[in-house]
Design an enzyme around this catalytic site. Structure first.
Site, short mmCIF file in Angstrom:
data_model
loop_
_atom_site.label_atom_id
_atom_site.label_comp_id
_atom_site.label_asym_id
_atom_site.label_seq_id
_atom_site.Cartn_x
_atom_site.Cartn_y
_atom_site.Cartn_z
CB CYS A 76 38.19 10.16 30.84
SG CYS A 76 37.54 10.10 29.18
CB CYS A 82 35.76 14.76 25.94
SG CYS A 82 34.02 14.49 26.15
CB CYS A 85 33.90 14.72 32.70
SG CYS A 85 32.64 13.57 32.17
CB CYS A 175 31.84 7.70 27.82
SG CYS A 175 31.06 8.97 28.81
CD GLU A 349 6.66 17.29 29.16
OE1 GLU A 349 7.26 17.59 30.19
OE2 GLU A 349 7.13 17.45 28.02
CG ASP A 399 12.32 19.45 37.02
OD1 ASP A 399 13.31 20.15 36.76
OD2 ASP A 399 12.37 18.20 37.08
CB CYS A 426 19.34 21.00 35.28
SG CYS A 426 18.49 21.53 33.80
C1 LIG Z 1 13.83 19.05 33.40
S1 LIG Z 1 12.55 18.19 32.58
C2 LIG Z 1 11.54 17.79 33.98
C3 LIG Z 1 10.90 16.43 33.94
C4 LIG Z 1 10.30 15.86 35.19
N1 LIG Z 1 10.01 16.83 36.20
C5 LIG Z 1 11.12 14.71 35.73
O1 LIG Z 1 11.75 14.84 36.79
O2 LIG Z 1 11.16 13.66 35.09
C6 LIG Z 1 11.73 19.45 31.78
C7 LIG Z 1 10.50 19.02 31.05
O3 LIG Z 1 9.87 20.19 30.53
C8 LIG Z 1 9.28 19.88 29.29
N2 LIG Z 1 9.07 21.15 28.59
C9 LIG Z 1 9.98 21.91 27.94
N3 LIG Z 1 9.42 23.05 27.47
C10 LIG Z 1 8.12 23.01 27.84
C11 LIG Z 1 7.03 23.91 27.65
N4 LIG Z 1 7.17 25.05 26.99
N5 LIG Z 1 5.83 23.56 28.17
C12 LIG Z 1 5.68 22.41 28.86
N6 LIG Z 1 6.69 21.51 29.06
C13 LIG Z 1 7.89 21.81 28.56
C14 LIG Z 1 10.28 18.94 28.65
O4 LIG Z 1 9.67 18.18 27.64
C15 LIG Z 1 10.73 18.10 29.86
O5 LIG Z 1 9.93 16.95 29.99
#
Ligand SMILES: C[S@@+](CC[C@H](N)C(=O)[O-])C[C@H]1O[C@@H](n2cnc3c(N)ncnc32)[C@H](O)[C@@H]1O
Length: 469
Positions: A76, A82, A85, A175, A349, A399, A426
């Site tokens: 890149c 940047c 990466c 990119c 969510e 997640d 993550c």
């Molecule tokens: C890493 S993403 C996971 C999405 C899903 N598991 C997927 O694989 O598509 C985290 C999610 O948590 C939601 N989020 C963040 N803070 C939150 C909260 N306080 N209560 C509920 N959801 C929340 C975000 O909007 C996002 O959609």
């Protein structure tokens, strides 16, 4: 603590042993840790110490004295500035080794978690052009590169933030982690916006019109979304830009304008107007099709996302009889995979558009045993872990965003009594913190699997399977 006579402002010859989480090289002087910017394992460098703190120092390399056997040429042109990466000059296999070592370090040595299995890292087959979403920023404060003429145009940039500079944008032409089409759209938008004399937004004075360009790609469907984020609504200003995109790129299926009138520098509008095509794009993972709107979360690497979901599904080890909760479910992608192997799934969510997408996705995929709940999980289960109208779970999939779970959610989790937890993250730093707490509350970490969703970046996705002990 090991003390040393290392001094700020002095030069040292350092051998880089490994990479710290975040990407800096680690060297040691008589056991004292020195973090070295832009250095990779195996290199011997002459470096200048620019900061010394209790327990560690920070240095920047002045010269590479011996090259690393893992060094490759970064493809890149923006690599040096940047900061996106930072692993690009490290051989991909070695990137995976380093990520695994970092996660083990966090879990075993820092969080004190013991006696669990660590799987091989699941690497990516496509290590470039893999992102299905990119967010670029417009700016009237372009980052001037060393060697550029004094009178170079500073007033317009479309690109990415320079590390640690919220106000400066590095103008990007190409990119390597987005699809090639994304680069063509990026450059076309840049030249048309300049031709139309549209004003980029100023993050300091809060004047100007164009804020962000967000591109989304259906990797398996060919759909393309162009999302122009502006600071106010003005159809006369934005439509000519949209028309150019439509004319030059007939493969673009959605052009949308999100309006963010707030000061917060986010590529997310309070409302949106459709400029061309469908309001959402579709993406396919496995046997399921997902509708994604501009502001909904969707895994940014479709191919690796499929491997991540398979890993989570294996971890959940469902027989068809279980009630499953999917916490932080986004557009419900994991929920729908889980629902095919469970009795019933409940997704939770906070973002309304994600819940709407999730519900539509369940219907369009013919899945009827999944229910989505709008819930802010920072306090939704604070008072009562068990809600009367929702059956209690046998398995919980979690997640959360990078910050991890809110401490009240971590406290509430064991009260459900679920036999198994699958924690996807993550950010292994916050994940190991949350898991360490769950171990105190009666769970045992059985297995940790890493999926490399983001080649060339310091990021790694980890899936932890916990069982009630
Ligand atoms: C890493 S993403 C996971 C999405 C899903 N598991 C997927 O694989 O598509 C985290 C999610 O948590 C939601 N989020 C963040 N803070 C939150 C909260 N306080 N209560 C509920 N959801 C929340 C975000 O909007 C996002 O959609």
């Amino acid at each position: 603590m090991i003390e040393t006579n290392i001094k700020k402002g002095q030069e040292y010859e350092l051998t880089i042993e490994s990479l710290a989480y975040g990407g800096k090289g680690i060297a040691k002087v008589n056991g004292f840790v020195v973090f070295v910017k832009n250095a990779i394992p195996g290199q011997k460098v002459r470096a200048l110490v620019y900061r010394k703190r209790k327990g560690y120092a920070e240095a920047r390399p002045l010269e590479v004295l011996e090259e690393s056997p893992y060094k490759i040429e970064a493809p890149c042109e923006h690599f040096a500035y940047c900061g996106g990466c930072t692993f690009q000059q490290l051989d991909y296999e070695e990137q995976l080794n380093q990520k695994r070592r970092q996660v083990e370090e966090l879990f075993i040595r820092q969080a004190g978690i013991e006696d669990f299995k660590v799987d091989e890292v699941i690497g990516a087959d496509e290590i470039y052009h893999y992102r299905n979403k990119m967010e670029f920023s417009f700016s009237n404060r372009r980052w001037i590169l060393p060697g550029e003429a004094e009178d170079a145009n500073k007033d317009f940039a479309l690109g990415l933030h320079v590390p640690r500079r919220y106000d400066k944008i590095l103008d990007i032409n190409q990119c390597f982690i987005q699809p090639e089409l994304g680069n063509d759209i990026l450059n076309a938008v840049k030249s048309k916006a300049c031709e139309l004399k549209l004003k980029p937004y100023d993050v300091k004075t809060h004047n100007g019109f164009l804020r962000h360009l967000v591109l989304r790609f259906g990797h398996n469907t060919g759909d393309v979304m162009v999302n122009l984020v502006t600071s106010y609504e003005n159809p006369e200003l934005i439509q000519p830009l949209a028309d150019t995109i439509h004319e030059q790129f007939p493969q673009v299926t959605t052009i949308i304008n999100n309006i963010n009138t707030k000061k917060a520098d986010i590529a997310y509008g309070e409302y949106e107007t459709l400029l061309f095509g469908e309001p959402t794009i579709t993406e396919k993972i496995g046997n399921l099709t997902f509708e994604i709107s501009a502001n909904s979360f969707f895994q940014t690497n479709t191919l690796q996302g499929e491997k991540l979901y398979k890993t989570a599904l294996n971890g959940a080890s469902l027989s068809g009889e279980e009630i499953v909760y999917d916490l932080y479910c986004g557009t419900g992608s994991i929920s729908l995979f889980l629902a095919q192997e469970a009795k019933e799934v409940h997704g939770f969510e906070v973002i309304v558009s994600s819940i709407e997408d999730a519900t539509r996705n369940a219907i369009s995929n013919g899945i009827t045993n999944v229910y989505f709940h709008k819930a802010n999980l920072d306090f939704f289960f604070r008072k009562a872990a068990i809600k009367k109208d929702i059956p209690s779970p046998d398995v919980i999939v979690i997640d959360p965003p990078r910050a991890g779970m809110h401490k009240d959610m971590v406290t509430a989790l064991p009260k459900f009594g679920a036999k198994r937890l699958v924690y996807i993250s993550c950010n292994p730093t916050t994940q190991s913190r949350d898991i360490a707490q769950l171990l105190e509350d009666g769970y045992k970490l059985k297995k940790l699997t890493m999926v490399d969703m983001f080649p060339h970046t310091p990021h790694i996705e980890t899936v932890g399977v916990l069982e009630k002990s």
